[in-house]
Write an enzyme that holds these catalytic residues in place. Structure first.
Site, PDB file in Angstrom:
ATOM      1  N   ASP A  22       1.015  -1.263   0.429  1.00  0.00           N
ATOM      2  CA  ASP A  22      -0.028  -0.369   0.123  1.00  0.00           C
ATOM      3  C   ASP A  22       1.033   1.370  -0.636  1.00  0.00           C
ATOM      4  O   ASP A  22       2.030   1.362   0.865  1.00  0.00           O
ATOM      5  CB  ASP A  22      -0.630  -0.103   1.107  1.00  0.00           C
ATOM      6  CG  ASP A  22      -2.312   1.114   0.858  1.00  0.00           C
ATOM      7  OD1 ASP A  22      -2.210   1.492   0.122  1.00  0.00           O
ATOM      8  OD2 ASP A  22      -2.835   1.146   1.942  1.00  0.00           O
ATOM      9  N   ASN A  24       1.752   3.325  -2.826  1.00  0.00           N
ATOM     10  CA  ASN A  24       2.406   3.999  -4.588  1.00  0.00           C
ATOM     11  C   ASN A  24       1.537   5.459  -3.933  1.00  0.00           C
ATOM     12  O   ASN A  24       2.451   6.594  -5.012  1.00  0.00           O
ATOM     13  CB  ASN A  24       1.630   2.546  -5.650  1.00  0.00           C
ATOM     14  CG  ASN A  24       2.261   1.601  -4.844  1.00  0.00           C
ATOM     15  OD1 ASN A  24       2.748   1.339  -4.422  1.00  0.00           O
ATOM     16  ND2 ASN A  24       1.804   0.409  -6.194  1.00  0.00           N
ATOM     17  N   THR A  68     -10.933  -6.219  -6.081  1.00  0.00           N
ATOM     18  CA  THR A  68     -12.166  -6.387  -6.561  1.00  0.00           C
ATOM     19  C   THR A  68     -12.810  -4.899  -6.324  1.00  0.00           C
ATOM     20  O   THR A  68     -13.367  -4.250  -7.556  1.00  0.00           O
ATOM     21  CB  THR A  68     -13.064  -7.377  -6.429  1.00  0.00           C
ATOM     22  OG1 THR A  68     -13.268  -6.840  -4.802  1.00  0.00           O
ATOM     23  CG2 THR A  68     -12.746  -8.496  -5.807  1.00  0.00           C
ATOM     24  N   ASN A  70     -10.265  -2.308  -7.386  1.00  0.00           N
ATOM     25  CA  ASN A  70      -9.531  -1.515  -7.533  1.00  0.00           C
ATOM     26  C   ASN A  70      -9.774  -0.601  -9.283  1.00  0.00           C
ATOM     27  O   ASN A  70      -9.273  -0.298  -9.615  1.00  0.00           O
ATOM     28  CB  ASN A  70      -7.964  -2.304  -7.961  1.00  0.00           C
ATOM     29  CG  ASN A  70      -7.059  -2.331  -6.335  1.00  0.00           C
ATOM     30  OD1 ASN A  70      -6.415  -2.853  -6.121  1.00  0.00           O
ATOM     31  ND2 ASN A  70      -7.569  -1.005  -5.193  1.00  0.00           N
TER      32      ASN A  70
HETATM   33  C1  FPP Z   1      -1.455   0.309  -3.556  1.00  0.00           C
HETATM   34  O1  FPP Z   1      -1.330   1.644  -3.249  1.00  0.00           O
HETATM   35  C2  FPP Z   1      -0.960  -0.646  -4.576  1.00  0.00           C
HETATM   36  C3  FPP Z   1      -2.306  -1.563  -5.347  1.00  0.00           C
HETATM   37  C4  FPP Z   1      -3.662  -0.578  -5.182  1.00  0.00           C
HETATM   38  C5  FPP Z   1      -1.220  -1.366  -6.797  1.00  0.00           C
HETATM   39  C6  FPP Z   1      -0.232  -2.503  -6.532  1.00  0.00           C
HETATM   40  C7  FPP Z   1       0.835  -2.448  -8.274  1.00  0.00           C
HETATM   41  C8  FPP Z   1       1.460  -2.628  -8.034  1.00  0.00           C
HETATM   42  C9  FPP Z   1       2.855  -2.665  -6.933  1.00  0.00           C
HETATM   43  C10 FPP Z   1       2.235  -3.052  -9.352  1.00  0.00           C
HETATM   44  C11 FPP Z   1       2.543  -4.540  -8.998  1.00  0.00           C
HETATM   45  C12 FPP Z   1       1.235  -4.722 -10.614  1.00  0.00           C
HETATM   46  C13 FPP Z   1       0.607  -6.064 -10.630  1.00  0.00           C
HETATM   47  C14 FPP Z   1      -0.925  -6.478 -11.238  1.00  0.00           C
HETATM   48  C15 FPP Z   1       1.478  -6.934 -10.907  1.00  0.00           C
HETATM   49  P1  FPP Z   1      -1.950   2.756  -3.576  1.00  0.00           P
HETATM   50  O2  FPP Z   1      -2.242   3.039  -5.233  1.00  0.00           O
HETATM   51  O3  FPP Z   1      -3.695   1.983  -3.043  1.00  0.00           O
HETATM   52  O4  FPP Z   1      -1.544   3.723  -2.747  1.00  0.00           O
HETATM   53  P2  FPP Z   1      -2.554   5.055  -2.022  1.00  0.00           P
HETATM   54  O5  FPP Z   1      -3.235   4.258  -1.152  1.00  0.00           O
HETATM   55  O6  FPP Z   1      -1.066   5.626  -1.358  1.00  0.00           O
HETATM   56  O7  FPP Z   1      -3.380   5.525  -2.936  1.00  0.00           O
END
Ligand code: FPP
Length: 245
Positions: A22, A24, A68, A70
Site C-alpha cells: 500500500d 504507491n 475487486t 480497484n
Molecule cells: C496500492 O497503492 C497499490 C496498488 C493498488 C497496486 C499495486 C500494484 C503494484 C505494486 C504494481 C504491480 C502490479 C501487478 C498487477 C503485479 P495505492 O495506489 O492504493 O496507494 P495509496 O493508498 O497511497 O493511494
C-alpha cells in the site's frame, strides 16, 4: 539459488508471508509525479521483495496486486497497472524462472485486459514445474467474493451428492483460491501492510485466522529488502500460541 545469510533461525522463518503493498499513490503525490509512476516504483519494490523472499528461504509469498475494489479507479490508472504487469512479465519472467519460482494467481483474472491475461497465462505455464518459492499474485481478488464462490461450489457438490453430511472447515479451506486449485497453500504466518494503514481490506479473511501482523509506515515503493528482513526478525521473535494458553 544461494540462500542468503540471515540472522533468522530456519525454524522461526515464516513459511508463508502475505503482503498488502500500500502507498504507491501517496508516494507519487509526495514526489509530485503521476500515480502510474508510483505503481512503477511499486513494481520495482515488488521485484526486490520477491528476490529477497526466495533467497531467505520463504516457501510462499502472496501479494495483493489488484483488488475487486480497484476497478473503481480511473481507467487510466487501471490500464496503467495492467500494462506494468505485461512489462514485468516481458522483462522479468526469465529471472523468476531462473530463481525456480512458481507463480500462481489468486482471483478471477479472466476479466482483466487481454494482454495482461495472456502474460499471466504465459507466466503460469513457464513456471508451473518450478520447485522453489511459490509466488501468489492476487489479481481481481476479494476475500468475500472468494468465500462466496467457494460456498457456492460446495453447495453444488452437496446438490450433486458429491458431498454427503456436514461441510467441514477443511472443505471450506479447499474451496478457496488458496485451496486445491493452487496447490492448497498453507495459511499465512505473517501478513505485512505498508503505508501506516492497519486493516485487512478484504484480503485473506478466512486464511488470516491465526496470522501475525507487522505494519510499517514506509510507503510501498520505499519498502526495502532490509526493512522487510527487519519485520521478519520481529515476527521471528514473537511467540505464536494459536489460541492456546
Ligand atoms: C496500492 O497503492 C497499490 C496498488 C493498488 C497496486 C499495486 C500494484 C503494484 C505494486 C504494481 C504491480 C502490479 C501487478 C498487477 C503485479 P495505492 O495506489 O492504493 O496507494 P495509496 O493508498 O497511497 O493511494
Amino acid at each position: 539459488m544461494p540462500e542468503e545469510k540471515t540472522r533468522i533461525p530456519a525454524d522461526r522463518m515464516p513459511r508463508h508471508v502475505a503482503i498488502i503493498m500500500d502507498g504507491n499513490g501517496r508516494w507519487a503525490e509526495k514526489k509530485g509525479v503521476s500515480r502510474i509512476k508510483g505503481h512503477t516504483a511499486g513494481m520495482e519494490a515488488m521485484k526486490e521483495i520477491i528476490r529477497k523472499s526466495s533467497h531467505m528461504g520463504i516457501q510462499y509469498l502472496t501479494v495483493y496486486a489488484f483488488s475487486t475494489e480497484n476497478w473503481k479507479r480511473t481507467m487510466e490508472e487501471v490500464s496503467g497497472i495492467f500494462k506494468l504487469l505485461v512489462q514485468f512479465v516481458k522483462l522479468d519472467l526469465s529471472e523468476l524462472d531462473e530463481e525456480n519460482v512458481r507463480v500462481r494467481v489468486l482471483g478471477d483474472y479472466s476479466v482483466i485486459p487481454e494482454a495482461a491475461k495472456k502474460s499471466l497465462d504465459k507466466t503460469l505455464k513457464t513456471t508451473e514445474n518450478n520447485t522453489g518459492m511459490q509466488f501468489n499474485v492476487a489479481v481481481n481478488y476479494g476475500s468475500r467474493a472468494e468465500i462466496t464462490r467457494g460456498v457456492n461450489r460446495l453447495a453444488e457438490q452437496v446438490r450433486s451428492g458429491e458431498i454427503e453430511g456436514e461441510i467441514t472447515e477443511e472443505m471450506i479451506s479447499r474451496s478457496l483460491y488458496t485451496g486445491d486449485e493452487n496447490g492448497n497453500i498453507p495459511d499465512p504466518d505473517l501478513i505485512i501492510r505498508t503505508s501506516g494503514e492497519e486493516r485487512l481490506s478484504n484480503f485473506l479473511l478466512w486464511q488470516a485466522a491465526y496470522s501475525e501482523f507487522e505494519f510499517t509506515d514506509l510507503l510501498w515503493p520505499d519498502f526495502t529488502p532490509e526493512a522487510y528482513e527487519k519485520l521478519i526478525e520481529d515476527y521471528a521473535g514473537s511467540d505464536r500460541r494459536f489460541g492456546g494458553r
